[in-house]
Scaffold this motif. Structure first.
Motif, PDB file in Angstrom:
ATOM      1  N   LEU A 141      13.508  49.778  -3.213  1.00  0.00           N
ATOM      2  CA  LEU A 141      13.595  48.709  -2.228  1.00  0.00           C
ATOM      3  C   LEU A 141      13.564  49.399  -0.882  1.00  0.00           C
ATOM      4  CD1 LEU A 141      13.956  46.112  -3.895  1.00  0.00           C
ATOM      5  CD2 LEU A 141      15.399  47.896  -4.885  1.00  0.00           C
ATOM      6  N   MET A 142      12.436  49.300  -0.173  1.00  0.00           N
ATOM      7  CA  MET A 142      12.221  50.080   1.058  1.00  0.00           C
ATOM      8  C   MET A 142      12.141  49.137   2.250  1.00  0.00           C
ATOM      9  SD  MET A 142       9.181  52.859   1.850  1.00  0.00           S
ATOM     10  CE  MET A 142       9.907  54.240   0.955  1.00  0.00           C
ATOM     11  N   GLU A 143      12.844  49.498   3.309  1.00  0.00           N
ATOM     12  CA  GLU A 143      12.837  48.658   4.502  1.00  0.00           C
ATOM     13  C   GLU A 143      11.468  48.701   5.189  1.00  0.00           C
ATOM     14  OE1 GLU A 143      17.527  48.688   5.831  1.00  0.00           O
ATOM     15  OE2 GLU A 143      16.089  49.890   6.974  1.00  0.00           O
ATOM     16  N   ALA A 144      10.964  47.508   5.518  1.00  0.00           N
ATOM     17  CA  ALA A 144       9.662  47.403   6.181  1.00  0.00           C
ATOM     18  C   ALA A 144       9.544  46.031   6.823  1.00  0.00           C
ATOM     19  CB  ALA A 144       8.530  47.599   5.162  1.00  0.00           C
ATOM     20  N   ASP A 145       8.753  45.945   7.880  1.00  0.00           N
ATOM     21  CA  ASP A 145       8.435  44.639   8.460  1.00  0.00           C
ATOM     22  C   ASP A 145       7.337  44.019   7.617  1.00  0.00           C
ATOM     23  OD1 ASP A 145      10.235  44.938  10.603  1.00  0.00           O
ATOM     24  OD2 ASP A 145       8.775  46.203  11.653  1.00  0.00           O
ATOM     25  N   ASP A 146       7.602  42.872   7.044  1.00  0.00           N
ATOM     26  CA  ASP A 146       6.649  42.288   6.100  1.00  0.00           C
ATOM     27  C   ASP A 146       6.755  40.763   6.175  1.00  0.00           C
ATOM     28  OD1 ASP A 146       5.369  41.341   3.673  1.00  0.00           O
ATOM     29  OD2 ASP A 146       5.483  43.397   2.938  1.00  0.00           O
ATOM     30  N   PRO A 147       5.678  40.078   6.546  1.00  0.00           N
ATOM     31  CA  PRO A 147       5.757  38.637   6.782  1.00  0.00           C
ATOM     32  C   PRO A 147       5.662  37.761   5.537  1.00  0.00           C
ATOM     33  CG  PRO A 147       3.537  39.397   7.222  1.00  0.00           C
ATOM     34  CD  PRO A 147       4.341  40.622   6.838  1.00  0.00           C
ATOM     35  N   ARG A 148       5.470  38.350   4.369  1.00  0.00           N
ATOM     36  CA  ARG A 148       5.241  37.511   3.179  1.00  0.00           C
ATOM     37  C   ARG A 148       6.496  36.727   2.797  1.00  0.00           C
ATOM     38  NH1 ARG A 148       2.746  42.065  -0.613  1.00  0.00           N
ATOM     39  NH2 ARG A 148       4.241  43.290   0.598  1.00  0.00           N
ATOM     40  N   ARG A 149       6.273  35.610   2.112  1.00  0.00           N
ATOM     41  CA  ARG A 149       7.358  34.674   1.802  1.00  0.00           C
ATOM     42  C   ARG A 149       8.100  35.120   0.535  1.00  0.00           C
ATOM     43  NH1 ARG A 149       7.844  29.074   0.399  1.00  0.00           N
ATOM     44  NH2 ARG A 149       6.010  29.231  -0.947  1.00  0.00           N
ATOM     45  N   PRO A 150       9.409  35.326   0.642  1.00  0.00           N
ATOM     46  CA  PRO A 150      10.142  35.816  -0.533  1.00  0.00           C
ATOM     47  C   PRO A 150      10.529  34.696  -1.485  1.00  0.00           C
ATOM     48  CG  PRO A 150      11.648  35.560   1.300  1.00  0.00           C
ATOM     49  CD  PRO A 150      10.272  35.192   1.824  1.00  0.00           C
ATOM     50  N   TRP A 151      10.681  35.033  -2.730  1.00  0.00           N
ATOM     51  CA  TRP A 151      11.332  34.163  -3.710  1.00  0.00           C
ATOM     52  C   TRP A 151      12.834  34.418  -3.585  1.00  0.00           C
ATOM     53  CZ3 TRP A 151      10.070  30.101  -6.434  1.00  0.00           C
ATOM     54  CH2 TRP A 151      10.776  29.736  -7.588  1.00  0.00           C
TER      55      TRP A 151
END
Ligand code: FE2
Length: 370
Positions: A129-139
């Motif tokens: 589990l890596m920290e990153a800026d990511d715009p995708r929609r989580p479940w």
């Protein structure tokens, strides 16, 4: 030439117990169970589960074949770790959450300047589990909120003994570019900056090769997405032009079309073109993962297949709204994009289930409940 590959599409592993796999992906990692179906190769029914983010996007899809027939051997020439993107500041949550399930492996670490924690699947495969800026929609689940949930894949870590030849394959055949080195890790990125566009080659010259067959405890292959069937045919032609002449025929995987090749060192690499309706070919977007779906050409063997699968308790979100309902298309109504003209129609395995070795069936296994 423009790059044919757009991002990682999916990554496939072989766990052991189907129930432990469902529990790990949905309860521990908080993934959406996107699809329940069966392995389309061979004569022995084996579940094929797909897990992803809220939108079941390529680049978030981990798939599993629960496979207790044989143990695999982790090693070089395999995917060694699947890395998910999580929001910055979420690692304290993940440390506590993973520890609660006994899945935490070690402490917080860092690679290419990004912090991460490791999770271990009950069958042994490693996740990050890596920290990153990511715009995708989580479940999200009752235990994992949107402020910490995974967004999709960030990268994949591949163990390689021979670095130069592996790099050459990813650059020349798949269109990656080398973007950095951090210790033994060599990072390759696809142009365009799409999510799930990173591969970290882990140079392990002394690590023994891993097994190639389906085998409990190993990752089996990594798949990269291409735009359509025409590009899938172009990708196969590119392999052949470069001398990677063991590329497979194009196979009909019902939700997409696939073509496989062995990368130098042994990593099985799939390229995949979605069919028009993708995962919604047999379920609505809202109902994804709530039915055991078989491709139409196996529907007439449903009762035999189901009787040979292990009993699995599904998460609440994946239980059918109407118990017992099935909305899989009847046999013979397959709709999909036209097959690629340059390679002929995609091939299918036409198995007769129940005629072969029943070693996979364990005494006391009850029919699956869906
Ligand atoms: Fe695959």
């Amino acid at each position: 030439m423009d790059t044919l590959v757009t991002s990682i599409h999916h990554i496939t592993l072989c766990p052991g117990s189907a129930q432990a796999d469902v529990d790990f992906f949905t309860g521990v990692l908080g993934q959406r169970l996107v699809k329940q179906t069966v392995l389309l190769d061979g004569n022995i029914p084996v579940y094929h589960f797909y897990y992803g983010n809220a939108d079941a996007e390529p680049g978030s899809i981990a798939t599993s074949f629960p496979y207790r027939r044989r143990k695999g051997r982790p090693g070089s020439g395999q995917v060694s770790t699947l890395t998910y993107a999580v929001p910055r500041g979420s690692l304290p949550f993940w440390v506590a959450h993973l520890a609660q399930f006994g899945a935490l492996d070690g402490g917080t670490d860092e690679r290419f300047g990004a912090a991460f924690v490791r999770a271990r699947h009950p069958a042994g495969q490693m996740f990050e589990l890596m920290e990153a800026d990511d715009p995708r929609r989580p479940w999200t689940t009752c235990a994992i909120g949107a402020d910490v949930a995974t967004r999709g894949f960030h990268a994949a870590v591949l163990s390689v003994r021979e670095l130069a030849e592996a790099e050459q394959f990813f650059v020349d055949a798949l269109g990656f570019r080398k973007v950095g080195v951090d210790g033994d890790f060599h990072r390759l990125a696809l142009p365009g900056g799409n999510p799930a566009g990173l591969v970290d080659l882990h140079h392990q010259p002394d690590r023994a090769p891993g097994s190639w067959s389906f085998g409990e405890g190993t990752f089996h292959h990594i798949a990269f997405g291409v735009q359509d069937d025409e590009q899938l045919a172009s990708q196969k032609a590119l392999y052949e032009e470069l001398g990677y002449t063991d590329a497979s025929e194009v196979k009909d995987r019902y939700y997409f079309h696939s073509m496989y090749v062995r990368a130098p060192g042994g990593i099985l690499v799939e390229c995949t073109a979605n069919v028009d309706e993708g995962f919604c070919i047999d379920e609505t977007r809202e109902e994804l993962g709530t039915h055991l779906n078989l491709p139409p050409w196996y529907e007439d063997q449903r009762s035999t297949i189901v009787s040979m699968l292990e009993d699995v308790e599904l998460p609440e979100a994946n239980r059918p709204r109407t118990p017992g309902s099935q909305i899989a298309r009847p046999a013979g109504t397959l709709t999909q994009t036209a097959p690629p003209s340059r390679t002929g129609p995609p091939s299918r395995t036409n198995a007769t289930f129940g005629a072969g070795d029943r070693m996979a069936v364990h005494a006391g296994d009850a029919p699956a409940r869906h």
